[in-house]
Scaffold this motif. Structure first.
Motif, mmCIF file in Angstrom:
data_model
loop_
_atom_site.group_PDB
_atom_site.id
_atom_site.type_symbol
_atom_site.label_atom_id
_atom_site.label_comp_id
_atom_site.label_asym_id
_atom_site.label_seq_id
_atom_site.Cartn_x
_atom_site.Cartn_y
_atom_site.Cartn_z
ATOM 1 N N PHE A 1 0.860 -1.341 0.110
ATOM 2 C CA PHE A 1 0.072 -0.056 -0.048
ATOM 3 C C PHE A 1 0.764 1.417 -0.131
ATOM 4 C CE2 PHE A 1 0.559 -0.895 4.574
ATOM 5 C CZ PHE A 1 1.101 0.232 4.965
ATOM 6 N N VAL B 1 0.408 3.009 -3.007
ATOM 7 C CA VAL B 1 -0.910 3.266 -3.455
ATOM 8 C C VAL B 1 -0.891 4.547 -4.455
ATOM 9 C CG1 VAL B 1 -3.194 4.325 -2.677
ATOM 10 C CG2 VAL B 1 -2.448 2.371 -1.835
ATOM 11 N N GLN B 2 -0.488 5.816 -4.391
ATOM 12 C CA GLN B 2 -0.675 6.845 -4.983
ATOM 13 C C GLN B 2 0.282 6.613 -6.185
ATOM 14 O OE1 GLN B 2 -2.778 9.068 -4.798
ATOM 15 N NE2 GLN B 2 -3.504 8.340 -2.540
ATOM 16 N N ARG C 1 -1.610 4.705 -8.533
ATOM 17 C CA ARG C 1 -2.348 5.041 -9.233
ATOM 18 C C ARG C 1 -2.169 6.233 -10.222
ATOM 19 N NH1 ARG C 1 -7.197 8.402 -5.878
ATOM 20 N NH2 ARG C 1 -8.954 7.612 -7.154
ATOM 21 N N TYR D 1 -0.749 4.864 -13.675
ATOM 22 C CA TYR D 1 -1.724 4.335 -14.928
ATOM 23 C C TYR D 1 -2.670 5.621 -15.360
ATOM 24 C CZ TYR D 1 -5.112 2.681 -11.186
ATOM 25 O OH TYR D 1 -6.066 2.741 -10.071
ATOM 26 N N MET E 1 -4.683 -3.055 -5.364
ATOM 27 C CA MET E 1 -4.433 -2.039 -6.226
ATOM 28 C C MET E 1 -4.463 -2.543 -7.898
ATOM 29 S SD MET E 1 -1.273 -1.146 -3.893
ATOM 30 C CE MET E 1 0.031 -0.188 -4.979
ATOM 31 N N LEU F 1 -6.503 -4.702 -8.879
ATOM 32 C CA LEU F 1 -7.800 -4.988 -9.307
ATOM 33 C C LEU F 1 -8.453 -3.423 -9.524
ATOM 34 C CD1 LEU F 1 -9.265 -7.559 -7.140
ATOM 35 C CD2 LEU F 1 -8.931 -7.688 -9.454
ATOM 36 N N ASN F 2 -8.131 -2.595 -8.788
ATOM 37 C CA ASN F 2 -8.688 -1.055 -9.049
ATOM 38 C C ASN F 2 -8.102 -0.623 -10.324
ATOM 39 O OD1 ASN F 2 -10.246 -0.679 -6.861
ATOM 40 N ND2 ASN F 2 -8.479 -0.073 -5.482
ATOM 41 N N SER G 1 -10.415 0.691 -13.320
ATOM 42 C CA SER G 1 -10.542 2.250 -13.715
ATOM 43 C C SER G 1 -9.999 2.106 -15.201
ATOM 44 C CB SER G 1 -9.052 2.684 -12.772
ATOM 45 O OG SER G 1 -8.961 3.733 -13.455
ATOM 46 N N GLU H 1 -13.342 1.609 -5.622
ATOM 47 C CA GLU H 1 -12.067 2.179 -5.986
ATOM 48 C C GLU H 1 -11.764 3.285 -5.171
ATOM 49 O OE1 GLU H 1 -11.478 3.485 -9.821
ATOM 50 O OE2 GLU H 1 -9.450 3.813 -9.435
ATOM 51 N N PHE I 1 -11.219 2.417 -1.418
ATOM 52 C CA PHE I 1 -9.990 2.025 -1.391
ATOM 53 C C PHE I 1 -8.822 2.844 -0.920
ATOM 54 C CE2 PHE I 1 -5.932 0.292 -3.139
ATOM 55 C CZ PHE I 1 -5.924 -0.960 -2.587
ATOM 56 N N TYR I 2 -8.971 3.935 -1.782
ATOM 57 C CA TYR I 2 -8.066 5.052 -1.540
ATOM 58 C C TYR I 2 -8.397 5.999 -0.241
ATOM 59 C CZ TYR I 2 -6.458 3.733 -6.359
ATOM 60 O OH TYR I 2 -5.795 3.055 -7.333
ATOM 61 N N TYR J 1 -6.956 4.256 2.748
ATOM 62 C CA TYR J 1 -5.449 4.463 3.079
ATOM 63 C C TYR J 1 -5.091 5.738 3.464
ATOM 64 C CZ TYR J 1 -4.429 -0.292 1.809
ATOM 65 O OH TYR J 1 -4.425 -1.821 2.005
ATOM 66 N N THR K 1 -13.512 -10.650 -6.090
ATOM 67 C CA THR K 1 -13.756 -9.587 -6.838
ATOM 68 C C THR K 1 -13.632 -8.439 -5.758
ATOM 69 O OG1 THR K 1 -16.129 -9.695 -6.187
ATOM 70 C CG2 THR K 1 -15.613 -10.331 -8.329
ATOM 71 N N SER L 1 -11.687 -5.900 -3.199
ATOM 72 C CA SER L 1 -10.478 -5.446 -2.956
ATOM 73 C C SER L 1 -9.726 -5.440 -1.611
ATOM 74 C CB SER L 1 -10.306 -3.966 -3.455
ATOM 75 O OG SER L 1 -10.790 -3.842 -4.872
ATOM 76 N N ARG M 1 -8.745 -10.287 1.083
ATOM 77 C CA ARG M 1 -8.262 -11.293 0.369
ATOM 78 C C ARG M 1 -7.013 -11.857 1.109
ATOM 79 N NH1 ARG M 1 -8.278 -8.403 -3.156
ATOM 80 N NH2 ARG M 1 -9.963 -8.940 -4.410
#
Lengths: 101, 568
Positions: free
Chosen positions: A24, A27-28, A31, A34, A61, A63-64, A68, B471, B474-475, B478, B529, B531, B534
């Motif tokens: 994580f 994360v930023q 993101r 991509y 990440m 999967l997101n 996206s 999505e 998720f962000y 964090y 599926t 996020s 898991r």
């Protein structure tokens, strides 16, 4: 831990390479990497050749990213996994959602 | 040694050996020659001349024909036998005028005649003429010696360098069914190099390089190039990274006019995907099963060793191939090999041969180039390689050994440390110091990362995973986590690892200061599926066993090191 991104000379391939630890903390960075993909519908390669460590946050990440990007890329491949990393992806059934080489 | 010869031939005055049984002749010759300042030694027959020859070490021998004990015919060859390297003139003293005897003088090794009675001018002229010849002979002998000395020196150095090259360039990788190649240097050392290395993630790295020029000067760059290539290949780095590193090294190392045109390829383990950095070599080709060109691999970049690191481009080309495809790469030595009309062999001929037969091999191209060039000496290093795009399995696992000593590690973290650090990799490093644990690094990281983050996020920070499914959620999760962590002012987390050598198992416990979670609400492990959630499923698959204490603030994880890390 670092992330590199690179378009191939012809612009048809976008590679994100993750070194060291994929979790994580990226994360930023992941993101925003991509989000630069543009409108040329390139193929995306997540190159994990130098990824030593990965946990479930990295799976989230990925999967997101897939959600996206949707149809704005031709395909997403997770490439060059080391055996233990590949095993993590397989246990998580990521081979059903991603092209894992 | 050479000093001696130099002194000797610069000296105008000679040592002359006179061999005559008649004292009068000896005296006369001695007188005339000493007038010219030569040093004269007289002996009275052939035997004495042969015996004293080495001691006297004369520059010229004046030899009578008819003598008691040993005559001139017998002595001449015995004297000549004692000198091998430098011309020693033997001048026969003779009153003979019959052709047969004169012929015999020449046959036994005589170089000239002086007839009795002696004429001073003729004698002086003959001595001068023969001493000049001897001088030239001595000079050339000395030069020959010097040359031999240097040749030996060069040869010795070449042998050393050759040995180093051999060890540096050759990795004992034997993949004949994948790689068919040929290298023939124009001289002893090859300015072309062809390197192949397995990747730690399966697959192969292949590099064909061509340094400017040929011979030792061109080959010298091959040493550091091969070292860097192999070391980076062993780490499984990208071709772009390998190219960058090589470029920087060569730009520093090579003189301005030298560089290395190269193609660096990575064939992945399935043999279906290739990454290539192409800089300055002639076009390569992807050939299909029957040798037809499917794709040209055109050079994208300048050769290695030219651009400064800030100018260098590491862009690669990527392409998919079939397992029946072949990749053909070669250096310009092949296409620029010329025939007697100065026509080049050219790429068309190469492609024609490869498409001529399904079984066409590198050897066929090499033979065709040789036939084409005929007697013309090879001008440049010739190198070409055909890579069959087949799968390459991972190298075999090495035998393993495990620590025999029981060990316990304990780490206690207070809230200050929880805020400031991300300690999971350090836990992993600690555990990997146990012999036999290191190959499990990735698995251990996963287990400890999941356990640590669960304990911290839910046990200590009290975060809720719900909402992580989207999505944005998720962000946000964090972001909330970072916020909560920054405001943390209480709580602690204990980590222990206990290694038991009898069953090669490590028991980990992670205990947090939180209230614990109700174990019946555990996250859905097989969720494919969402996020989140898991992590637990992964842990259960990878660990040998997992359990919790009653209130759910402590997790125990058993992990056996004596299983292959990738067994599922």
């Amino acid at each position: 831990m670092s992330l590199n991104k690179n378009f191939s000379s012809d612009g048809k391939l976008f590679t994100i390479q993750i070194k060291g630890k994929f979790d994580f903390n990226l994360v930023q960075a992941f993101r925003s990497a991509y989000s630069e993909i543009g409108d040329k519908t390139p193929k995306v390669i997540i190159d994990l050749r130098e990824t030593d460590y990965m946990d479930s946050s990295a799976l989230g990440m990925l999967l997101n990213m897939k959600k996206s990007l949707g149809d704005s890329v031709s395909s997403i491949q997770i490439a060059n996994c080391r055996p233990q990393i590949k095993k993590i992806l397989q246990i998580s059934r990521f081979d059903k959602k991603f092209d894992i080489d | 040694m050479f000093y001696f010869f130099i002194r000797h031939y610069l000296e105008l005055y000679l040592h002359i050996l006179v061999v005559d049984d008649q004292a009068l002749n000896c005296t006369l010759l001695k007188f005339m020659l000493e007038q010219e300042s030569h040093t004269v030694f007289c002996v009275s027959n052939g035997k004495e001349a042969v015996e004293q020859f080495t001691d006297i070490n004369p520059d010229i021998v004046l030899l009578d024909v008819m003598m008691p004990i040993m005559d001139g015919f017998e002595a001449a060859p015995l004297i000549k036998k004692q000198v091998s390297d430098v011309y020693l003139p033997i001048i026969f003293i003779t009153a003979l005028d019959d052709q047969r005897s004169l012929t015999r003088c020449l046959e036994v090794g005589g170089d000239d005649f002086i007839s009795k009675p002696f004429d001073k001018i003729i004698l002086s002229a003959k001595i001068k003429a023969h001493s000049r010849t001897r001088e030239l002979s001595q000079k050339s002998f000395e030069q020959k010696k010097l040359l031999e000395f240097h040749q030996n020196e060069v040869q010795r150095e070449h042998e050393i360098v050759e040995h180093i090259f051999k060890n540096a360039l050759i990795e004992h990788l034997n993949v004949p069914d994948i790689i068919d190649y040929h290298l023939s240097p124009a001289s002893m050392f090859n300015g072309d190099l062809f390197l192949v290395s397995p990747s730690p993630i399966g697959g192969l790295y292949i590099m064909l390089g061509d340094f400017t020029g040929h011979g030792l000067a061109a080959a010298i760059g091959a040493l550091p190039t091969s070292k860097i290539f192999y070391s980076m290949a062993h780490k499984g780095l990208t071709v772009g990274e390998i190219a960058t590193e090589l470029n920087n090294m060569l730009a520093d190392l090579l003189p301005g006019h030298m560089f290395c045109a190269a193609s660096i390829l990575e064939l992945n383990k399935t043999g279906r995907s290739v990454n290539a950095w192409l800089g300055g070599l002639p076009d390569g080709y992807i050939l299909d099963e029957i040798g037809q060109v499917k794709r040209e691999l055109e050079s994208q970049h300048m050769a290695l060793g030219i651009l400064e690191s800030y100018e260098f481009e590491d862009n690669i080309v990527h392409f998919e191939v079939e397992n029946t495809d072949r990749i053909l790469v070669f250096t310009d030595g092949i296409i620029e090999a010329s025939d007697t009309n100065d026509d080049f062999f050219g790429e068309e001929r190469v492609l024609e041969i490869m498409s001529g037969s399904k079984q066409a091999k590198i050897g066929d191209v090499v033979n065709a180039v040789k036939d084409f060039s005929g007697d013309i000496e090879q001008q440049d290093d010739l190198s070409l390689a055909l890579i069959h795009c087949k799968a390459t399995p991972l190298p075999d696992d090495e035998p393993r050994s495990f620590s025999q000593i029981p060990m316990t590690f304990t780490v206690k973290l207070k809230h200050e440390q929880l805020k400031a650090s991300d300690p999971v990799v350090q836990f992993v490093d600690l555990v990997c110091s146990i012999e036999g644990a290191s190959e499990h690094r990735s698995n251990l990281f996963l287990l400890l990362s999941e356990a640590y983050n669960n304990a911290l996020d839910h046990g200590i920070l009290g975060l809720n995973s719900q909402g992580k499914d989207t999505e944005e959620g998720f962000y946000e999760y964090y972001e909330q986590r970072a916020e909560a962590l920054s405001q943390l002012n209480s709580g602690s987390l204990d980590f222990t690892a206990f290694y038991q050598p009898d069953n090669q198992t490590v028991l980990f416990t992670i205990e947090d200061s939180g209230d614990g979670f109700c174990t019946t609400h555990r996250h859905h492990a097989d969720n494919k599926t969402h996020s989140h959630g898991r992590g637990l499923g992964l842990m259960e698959e990878i660990a040998t066993s997992i359990s919790y204490n009653d209130i759910g603030n402590k997790i125990n994880i058993n992990y056996c090191l004596n299983e292959r890390a990738t067994n599922t």
